[in-house]
Design a protein around this motif. Structure first.
Motif, PDB file in Angstrom:
ATOM      1  N   SER A  54       0.815  -1.217   0.000  1.00 55.96           N
ATOM      2  CA  SER A  54       0.000   0.000   0.000  1.00 55.96           C
ATOM      3  C   SER A  54       0.847   1.266   0.000  1.00 55.96           C
ATOM      4  CB  SER A  54      -0.930   0.002   1.216  1.00 55.96           C
ATOM      5  OG  SER A  54      -0.177   0.114   2.424  1.00 55.96           O
ATOM      6  N   ALA A  81      -6.643   6.918  -3.235  1.00 58.95           N
ATOM      7  CA  ALA A  81      -7.647   5.837  -3.227  1.00 58.95           C
ATOM      8  C   ALA A  81      -8.986   6.339  -2.706  1.00 58.95           C
ATOM      9  CB  ALA A  81      -7.145   4.682  -2.369  1.00 58.95           C
ATOM     10  N   PHE A  85     -12.059   6.388  -5.236  1.00 58.61           N
ATOM     11  CA  PHE A  85     -12.926   5.275  -4.869  1.00 58.61           C
ATOM     12  C   PHE A  85     -13.922   5.765  -3.821  1.00 58.61           C
ATOM     13  CE2 PHE A  85     -13.663   1.647  -1.942  1.00 58.61           C
ATOM     14  CZ  PHE A  85     -14.218   0.741  -2.827  1.00 58.61           C
ATOM     15  N   PHE A  87     -15.050   5.367  -1.059  1.00 58.22           N
ATOM     16  CA  PHE A  87     -14.814   4.548   0.124  1.00 58.22           C
ATOM     17  C   PHE A  87     -15.848   4.818   1.209  1.00 58.22           C
ATOM     18  CE2 PHE A  87     -12.881   3.878   4.289  1.00 58.22           C
ATOM     19  CZ  PHE A  87     -12.421   2.572   4.182  1.00 58.22           C
ATOM     20  N   LEU A 245     -18.201  -2.446   0.773  1.00 56.45           N
ATOM     21  CA  LEU A 245     -16.772  -2.304   0.480  1.00 56.45           C
ATOM     22  C   LEU A 245     -16.232  -3.478  -0.331  1.00 56.45           C
ATOM     23  CD1 LEU A 245     -15.472  -0.833   3.861  1.00 56.45           C
ATOM     24  CD2 LEU A 245     -15.334   0.268   1.625  1.00 56.45           C
ATOM     25  N   SER A 246     -16.577  -4.690   0.101  1.00 55.05           N
ATOM     26  CA  SER A 246     -16.042  -5.862  -0.595  1.00 55.05           C
ATOM     27  C   SER A 246     -16.523  -5.922  -2.038  1.00 55.05           C
ATOM     28  CB  SER A 246     -16.444  -7.141   0.139  1.00 55.05           C
ATOM     29  OG  SER A 246     -17.859  -7.240   0.247  1.00 55.05           O
ATOM     30  N   ILE A 249     -14.755  -3.011  -4.117  1.00 57.49           N
ATOM     31  CA  ILE A 249     -13.368  -3.327  -4.460  1.00 57.49           C
ATOM     32  C   ILE A 249     -13.310  -4.324  -5.609  1.00 57.49           C
ATOM     33  CG2 ILE A 249     -11.292  -4.491  -3.611  1.00 57.49           C
ATOM     34  CD1 ILE A 249     -11.741  -3.190  -0.948  1.00 57.49           C
ATOM     35  N   GLN A 250     -14.206  -5.301  -5.597  1.00 54.56           N
ATOM     36  CA  GLN A 250     -14.229  -6.291  -6.672  1.00 54.56           C
ATOM     37  C   GLN A 250     -14.546  -5.636  -8.019  1.00 54.56           C
ATOM     38  OE1 GLN A 250     -13.314  -9.404  -6.674  1.00 54.56           O
ATOM     39  NE2 GLN A 250     -13.822  -9.656  -8.837  1.00 54.56           N
ATOM     40  N   LEU A 263      -5.492  -0.343  -4.477  1.00 56.66           N
ATOM     41  CA  LEU A 263      -6.322  -1.427  -3.954  1.00 56.66           C
ATOM     42  C   LEU A 263      -5.773  -1.940  -2.625  1.00 56.66           C
ATOM     43  CD1 LEU A 263      -7.159  -3.457  -7.184  1.00 56.66           C
ATOM     44  CD2 LEU A 263      -8.743  -2.155  -5.770  1.00 56.66           C
ATOM     45  N   ILE A 266      -6.714   0.452   0.107  1.00 56.18           N
ATOM     46  CA  ILE A 266      -8.103   0.237   0.526  1.00 56.18           C
ATOM     47  C   ILE A 266      -8.214  -1.044   1.345  1.00 56.18           C
ATOM     48  CG2 ILE A 266     -10.451  -0.168  -0.297  1.00 56.18           C
ATOM     49  CD1 ILE A 266      -9.713   1.486  -2.778  1.00 56.18           C
ATOM     50  N   GLY A 267      -7.440  -2.075   0.949  1.00 59.32           N
ATOM     51  CA  GLY A 267      -7.447  -3.324   1.697  1.00 59.32           C
ATOM     52  C   GLY A 267      -6.977  -3.137   3.130  1.00 59.32           C
TER      53      GLY A 267
END
Length: 296
Positions: A54, A81, A85, A87, A245-246, A249-250, A263, A266-267
């Motif tokens: 990251s 990110a 994104f 988030f 979130l999951s 991200i996918q 990514l 974010i993870g």
């Protein structure tokens, strides 16, 4: 009167067999710590690689041989990110589902487990076996019937399919709570009934406060499931604004050229809350797991 043999300096003489036994115990303890250390490394390494990635540029991330420590940490990966994104929108959706999931898990499962452990009724154990048998059914088996049912109710594309079923109990949580409640002496309930307490009052004012460790365990399991659930939102959610979130991200990973450092940033942001919750509540979590197996 027994006396202990001593050497010339006055120290007690330990028989050779005792020294050998003590040495074996130390060797066994060292072997246990070695195995636990290796297991810990196996679990920690992926997280460390995620943290390292990251803070890297794309060039360093795919360097060969691998670079563990970034030459110049890219802290801007996190701000970039969060800027590119959505988030916080997905975080709000995830916390909404997780929050209702925790409330539903505690209310429904504690009531059901109380009925299976503290209330005598005909066929109780047989029904409990049937409840446990449903644990063998994976979500993939019931996914299509549930989708068709929720579609007729008009719930597809909303949070309801992910929230409402939680209020009808979970077999694993029911089992965990029942095992814990059966370890609480029944004399407490009987004495409360003698004083005129109703069944619900006993459940609410006596059993629930005593069950805090296992309830905390259920809350942690419920939160982690909702936090990382991917299949449920994928099946029941169709609007981008409702993504978790999951799932979000996918969607980014499915792009032809995903930006892996972002990514990974974010993870890390998704992993840290779960770690913090576990370390803060680990005392109750361990107590809930340990005491749930005291009495079957």
């Amino acid at each position: 009167m027994r006396t202990t043999a001593t050497d010339l300096k006055g120290k007690p003489i330990v028989p050779a067999k005792h020294k050998s036994k003590k040495g074996m115990e130390r060797l066994e303890l060292a072997a246990v710590y070695l195995v636990l250390g290796l297991i810990t490394i196996a679990f920690v390494l992926p997280f460390l690689w995620l943290l390292s990635g990251s803070l890297k540029s794309s060039t360093e991330l795919f360097a060969n041989p691998p670079v563990w420590i970034p030459s110049k940490p890219q802290w801007s990966n996190f701000s970039t990110a969060f800027g590119e994104f959505p988030f916080f929108l997905y975080l709000r959706n995830t916390l909404t589902i997780a929050g209702f999931g925790i409330v539903g898990a505690v209310i429904s499962n504690t009531l059901i487990a109380y009925g299976f452990s503290r209330v005598e009724w005909k066929g109780r154990d047989g029904v409990f076996v049937l409840v446990l048998a449903t644990m063998m059914l994976p979500f993939q088996v019931t996914m299509i019937p549930l989708f068709l049912m929720f579609q007729k109710l008009g719930w597809i594309g909303t949070f309801l399919p992910l929230i409402v079923p939680v209020f009808f109990g979970n077999p694993f949580f029911i089992f965990l709570l029942r095992q814990f409640l059966m370890g609480i002496p029944k004399e407490l309930s009987q004495s409360a009934k003698v004083d005129g307490a109703s069944e619900f009052r006993i459940y609410w004012q006596m059993i629930l406060p005593l069950s805090l460790p296992v309830i905390t365990t259920v809350m942690i399991f419920s939160f982690t499931h909702a936090w990382g659930d991917f299949i449920g939102p994928l099946v029941f959610l169709s609007d981008n604004k409702l993504y978790t979130l999951s799932l979000g991200i996918q969607q980014i990973m499915s792009v032809n050229d995903p930006r892996w450092p972002l990514l990974m940033a974010i993870g890390i942001s998704m992993t840290l809350p779960v770690l913090v919750i576990f370390f803060v509540l680990q005392k109750y979590f361990i107590q809930g797991i340990a005491f749930s197996g005291i009495k079957g």
